[in-house]
Write an enzyme that holds these catalytic residues in place. Structure first.
Site, mmCIF file in Angstrom:
data_model
loop_
_atom_site.group_PDB
_atom_site.id
_atom_site.type_symbol
_atom_site.label_atom_id
_atom_site.label_comp_id
_atom_site.label_asym_id
_atom_site.label_seq_id
_atom_site.Cartn_x
_atom_site.Cartn_y
_atom_site.Cartn_z
ATOM 1 N N SER A 119 5.987 35.457 54.069
ATOM 2 C CA SER A 119 7.304 36.014 54.227
ATOM 3 C C SER A 119 8.586 35.752 53.430
ATOM 4 O O SER A 119 8.484 34.630 52.669
ATOM 5 C CB SER A 119 7.745 35.637 55.627
ATOM 6 O OG SER A 119 9.233 35.685 55.958
ATOM 7 N N LYS A 144 -7.794 70.291 53.955
ATOM 8 C CA LYS A 144 -8.293 69.451 52.848
ATOM 9 C C LYS A 144 -7.470 68.069 53.045
ATOM 10 O O LYS A 144 -8.103 67.066 53.108
ATOM 11 C CB LYS A 144 -8.196 70.058 51.487
ATOM 12 C CG LYS A 144 -9.416 70.777 51.168
ATOM 13 C CD LYS A 144 -8.967 71.748 49.941
ATOM 14 C CE LYS A 144 -9.837 73.152 50.588
ATOM 15 N NZ LYS A 144 -9.384 73.992 51.328
ATOM 16 N N THR A 160 -11.830 38.545 80.231
ATOM 17 C CA THR A 160 -11.345 40.130 80.729
ATOM 18 C C THR A 160 -9.975 39.926 81.192
ATOM 19 O O THR A 160 -9.644 38.767 81.395
ATOM 20 C CB THR A 160 -12.212 40.302 82.202
ATOM 21 O OG1 THR A 160 -12.198 39.249 82.846
ATOM 22 C CG2 THR A 160 -13.823 40.159 81.555
ATOM 23 N N HIS A 161 -9.471 40.884 80.910
ATOM 24 C CA HIS A 161 -7.796 41.238 80.937
ATOM 25 C C HIS A 161 -7.167 40.060 80.221
ATOM 26 O O HIS A 161 -6.179 39.815 80.718
ATOM 27 C CB HIS A 161 -7.512 40.788 82.766
ATOM 28 C CG HIS A 161 -8.207 41.531 83.661
ATOM 29 N ND1 HIS A 161 -8.054 42.682 84.029
ATOM 30 C CD2 HIS A 161 -9.443 41.411 84.269
ATOM 31 C CE1 HIS A 161 -9.001 43.202 84.924
ATOM 32 N NE2 HIS A 161 -9.882 42.340 85.002
ATOM 33 N N GLN A 192 -7.126 76.491 54.260
ATOM 34 C CA GLN A 192 -6.887 75.574 53.253
ATOM 35 C C GLN A 192 -6.050 74.170 53.696
ATOM 36 O O GLN A 192 -6.024 73.480 52.894
ATOM 37 C CB GLN A 192 -5.753 76.211 52.215
ATOM 38 C CG GLN A 192 -5.150 75.546 50.899
ATOM 39 C CD GLN A 192 -4.712 76.604 50.229
ATOM 40 O OE1 GLN A 192 -5.215 77.420 49.498
ATOM 41 N NE2 GLN A 192 -3.376 76.400 49.999
ATOM 42 N N ASN A 240 -14.245 82.040 49.433
ATOM 43 C CA ASN A 240 -14.508 81.513 50.620
ATOM 44 C C ASN A 240 -15.685 80.789 50.852
ATOM 45 O O ASN A 240 -15.920 79.815 51.530
ATOM 46 C CB ASN A 240 -14.605 83.022 51.670
ATOM 47 C CG ASN A 240 -13.158 83.356 51.458
ATOM 48 O OD1 ASN A 240 -12.203 83.036 51.012
ATOM 49 N ND2 ASN A 240 -12.721 84.707 52.166
ATOM 50 N N GLU A 251 -3.662 43.846 60.361
ATOM 51 C CA GLU A 251 -2.513 44.555 60.886
ATOM 52 C C GLU A 251 -2.432 46.033 60.397
ATOM 53 O O GLU A 251 -2.274 46.906 61.173
ATOM 54 C CB GLU A 251 -1.041 43.805 60.715
ATOM 55 C CG GLU A 251 -1.034 42.638 61.534
ATOM 56 C CD GLU A 251 0.455 42.150 61.349
ATOM 57 O OE1 GLU A 251 1.205 42.047 61.854
ATOM 58 O OE2 GLU A 251 0.388 41.520 60.071
ATOM 59 N N LYS A 262 5.417 31.236 57.087
ATOM 60 C CA LYS A 262 4.608 32.278 57.407
ATOM 61 C C LYS A 262 3.417 32.580 56.622
ATOM 62 O O LYS A 262 3.366 32.750 55.491
ATOM 63 C CB LYS A 262 5.424 33.487 57.648
ATOM 64 C CG LYS A 262 6.394 33.329 58.588
ATOM 65 C CD LYS A 262 5.806 33.402 60.116
ATOM 66 C CE LYS A 262 5.127 34.706 60.563
ATOM 67 N NZ LYS A 262 6.102 35.820 60.750
ATOM 68 N N TYR A 313 -12.752 83.812 57.210
ATOM 69 C CA TYR A 313 -11.813 83.125 56.718
ATOM 70 C C TYR A 313 -10.642 83.248 57.022
ATOM 71 O O TYR A 313 -9.910 84.431 57.062
ATOM 72 C CB TYR A 313 -12.131 82.780 55.200
ATOM 73 C CG TYR A 313 -11.281 82.134 54.460
ATOM 74 C CD1 TYR A 313 -11.285 80.831 54.366
ATOM 75 C CD2 TYR A 313 -10.081 82.832 53.829
ATOM 76 C CE1 TYR A 313 -10.701 80.017 53.610
ATOM 77 C CE2 TYR A 313 -9.091 82.061 53.266
ATOM 78 C CZ TYR A 313 -9.464 80.530 53.109
ATOM 79 O OH TYR A 313 -8.456 79.887 52.557
ATOM 80 N N ASN A 372 1.025 35.879 57.053
ATOM 81 C CA ASN A 372 0.619 36.857 58.037
ATOM 82 C C ASN A 372 -0.433 37.578 57.745
ATOM 83 O O ASN A 372 -0.946 37.900 56.595
ATOM 84 C CB ASN A 372 2.015 37.860 57.801
ATOM 85 C CG ASN A 372 3.294 37.507 58.099
ATOM 86 O OD1 ASN A 372 3.302 36.537 59.059
ATOM 87 N ND2 ASN A 372 4.290 37.902 57.230
ATOM 88 N N SER A 403 -2.978 75.389 46.263
ATOM 89 C CA SER A 403 -3.744 74.259 46.691
ATOM 90 C C SER A 403 -4.310 73.210 45.398
ATOM 91 O O SER A 403 -4.764 72.071 45.877
ATOM 92 C CB SER A 403 -5.088 74.380 47.692
ATOM 93 O OG SER A 403 -5.648 75.426 46.994
HETATM 94 N N1 ARG Z 1 -7.703 77.578 48.367
HETATM 95 C C1 ARG Z 1 -8.413 78.101 49.226
HETATM 96 C C2 ARG Z 1 -8.682 77.338 50.328
HETATM 97 O O1 ARG Z 1 -8.751 75.933 50.275
HETATM 98 C C3 ARG Z 1 -9.842 78.738 48.628
HETATM 99 C C4 ARG Z 1 -10.030 79.685 49.390
HETATM 100 C C5 ARG Z 1 -9.321 80.863 49.208
HETATM 101 N N2 ARG Z 1 -9.634 82.154 49.599
HETATM 102 C C6 ARG Z 1 -8.817 83.290 49.799
HETATM 103 N N3 ARG Z 1 -9.418 84.464 50.320
HETATM 104 N N4 ARG Z 1 -7.683 83.248 49.762
HETATM 105 O O2 ARG Z 1 -9.221 77.625 51.477
#
Ligand code: ARG
Length: 465
Positions: A283, A331, A161-162, A328, A116, A296, A289, A323, A291, A29
């Site tokens: 454009s 993120k 409205t509408h 992971q 964790n 948008e 144009k 966990y 825009n 990660s």
């Molecule tokens: N990179 C992991 C995550 O984002 C960190 C935690 C990993 N923990 C484990 N027991 N493999 O969740």
């Protein structure tokens, strides 16, 4: 003792062969979680400080760790840090580098901790900072809307409205409707922040730790309101990220509505506003144009943020305690939701207050479409006619207007009297646009007077932040 195993991983002790090269990349990660290196180091410094306070580390070891981490942070910031995929994530990259620099003491940092609770802490610290930035940008947008609403308190436009002309409203009133939506978003964001701001540190892998740790202390050092209450929940909970994405999805939904209106208003067909050139593009084929790209794009980006909310909900669905590596995957959606919301707010806070209303065009559109028909019905009610009958009478007058291409205010008294003998010369006071908006003079109404009061009320809200 050095790692005497077939794996170079910090966890390699029980392994007899190296990780498959693809699996290494697949499970890593670091490419995205290095984003919160600052928060990881902040958490580690608090953890080491607490360990020393509790007698698990010596004062000297603590200082070595803090100095080492501080130097690493500087190197990361100046681009002098080598991130390694084989070290999987931000946590192990930094810890391995620390050990490389300060030796055996570096290996003690992870005492009484697991990745964790570490990652759960990092995300919360990261998200708390992001929330504070987003709250500031949201406030800037709300401020801009209040300033524009104050300037446009008397500007009359059609209310819809509408998407059909309904009754005249003031432009200031319309802008204050956006303000209200954003005010609820702000309240939701602050409410979410309360649940973000709890410290999971000390939950360790899932069950807590056998060292004499002080969770209150790390919580305080990191500026959290309190430690979380259950170790299993602490390492698996991502509700706070889901709540943030839910806030984000609603905010984007509101921005998409405002965007849609800005796009309509700046079209040749509506022609209510001019959007300054700096928010538009041209454009490559049609020279005429201009825009409205910014609104948008904001409208379009709503889709991805809504998607992130669904991603996180689905990620968490059916996950057993505690966990799981699934987490992971929290993120990238979270980071993208943060980036998108921050950018869209920034664009909006710059753009919305810079809209240039074309007051005469708005006014002309408000006159068309029999927008004061309700005022005529209300007038008849004041003359003693039941509302349903008044509605019928005015409907007939509008039908006549459609045939003769005349607005109600353009008909003579005699023409109007065909529909009700109760109509007198004073009818023309209520058939004007100014009379119509000024009459809606109660809390939350469109009267210019009310718009000015609402602006003042809301200014007080913002200055109390
Ligand atoms: N990179 C992991 C995550 O984002 C960190 C935690 C990993 N923990 C484990 N027991 N493999 O969740």
């Amino acid at each position: 003792m050095s790692n005497n195993n077939s794996s170079d991983k910090p966890w390699g002790g029980r392994f007899t062969e190296a990780t498959d090269a693809f699996v290494e990349r697949f499970t890593a990660s670091v490419d995205f979680d290095r984003r919160f290196y600052r928060h990881d180091i902040q958490g580690s410094i608090a953890h080491a400080t607490m360990l020393a306070e509790c007698g698990v580390l010596t004062g000297e070891e603590k200082q070595q760790i803090i100095d080492g981490l501080t130097a690493i942070r500087e190197d990361i910031e100046t681009g002098n840090f080598n991130w390694s995929v084989s070290l999987e994530d931000v946590h192990m990259n930094i810890e391995a580098e620390l050990t490389k620099r300060i030796g055996i003491t570096g290996k003690k940092l992870h005492t009484g901790r697991s990745r964790n609770d570490q990652v759960a802490t990092d995300i919360r610290l990261y998200l708390r900072d992001a929330i504070d930035e987003i709250a500031a940008e949201l406030t800037r947008l709300q401020q801009g809307l209040l300033d524009l609403a104050a300037r446009e308190a008397d500007t009359i436009m059609p209310g819809f409205t509408h998407l059909q002309s309904a009754q005249p409203v003031t432009f200031g009133h319309h802008l204050l409707a956006w303000f209200e939506m954003l005010q609820r978003d702000y309240e939701r964001l602050l409410d979410c922040r309360k649940r973000v701001n709890r410290s999971p540190l000390g939950a360790a892998a899932l069950a807590g730790t056998s060292y004499p740790i002080d969770r209150e202390l790390t919580s305080k050092l990191l500026g959290f309101d309190a430690p979380t209450g259950n170790s299993l929940d602490s390492v698996s909970d991502r509700d706070f990220a889901i709540e943030f994405c839910s806030f984000a999805a609603l905010l984007m939904t509101h921005l998409s509505r405002a965007s849609e209106e800005i796009i309509l208003w700046s079209s040749a067909q509506f022609n209510f506003i001019d959007l300054p050139d700096r928010f538009c593009t041209g454009s490559s084929i049609m020279p005429q144009k201009k825009n409205p790209d910014v609104p948008e794009l904001v409208r379009g980006k709503t889709g991805r943020v809504n998607g992130h909310l669904v991603s996180l909900l689905t990620l968490m669905k059916s996950q057993p305690l505690a966990y799981n590596k699934d987490n992971q995957e929290d993120k990238e959606p979270l980071f993208d939701a943060v980036d998108t919301v921050r950018d869209c707010l920034r664009a909006f806070a710059d753009m919305a207050p810079a809209m240039l209303p074309k007051r005469d065009k708005m006014r002309a559109a408000a006159i068309a479409g029999f927008s004061t028909a309700t005022d005529l019905a209300d007038y008849l009610v004041r003359k003693g006619i039941p509302f349903r009958d008044a509605h019928e009478i005015v409907g007939k007058a509008v039908g006549y207007g459609v045939q003769s291409s005349k607005d109600l205010s353009e008909m003579s008294l005699d023409e109007l009297k065909q529909f009700s003998s109760d109509i007198e010369n004073d009818v023309f006071d209520v058939l004007t646009l100014e009379g119509s908006v000024a009459a809606r003079d109660h809390l939350g109404g469109t009267a210019p007077n009310q718009v000015r009061q609402a602006v003042e009320r809301n200014r007080a809200l913002l200055s109390a932040r």
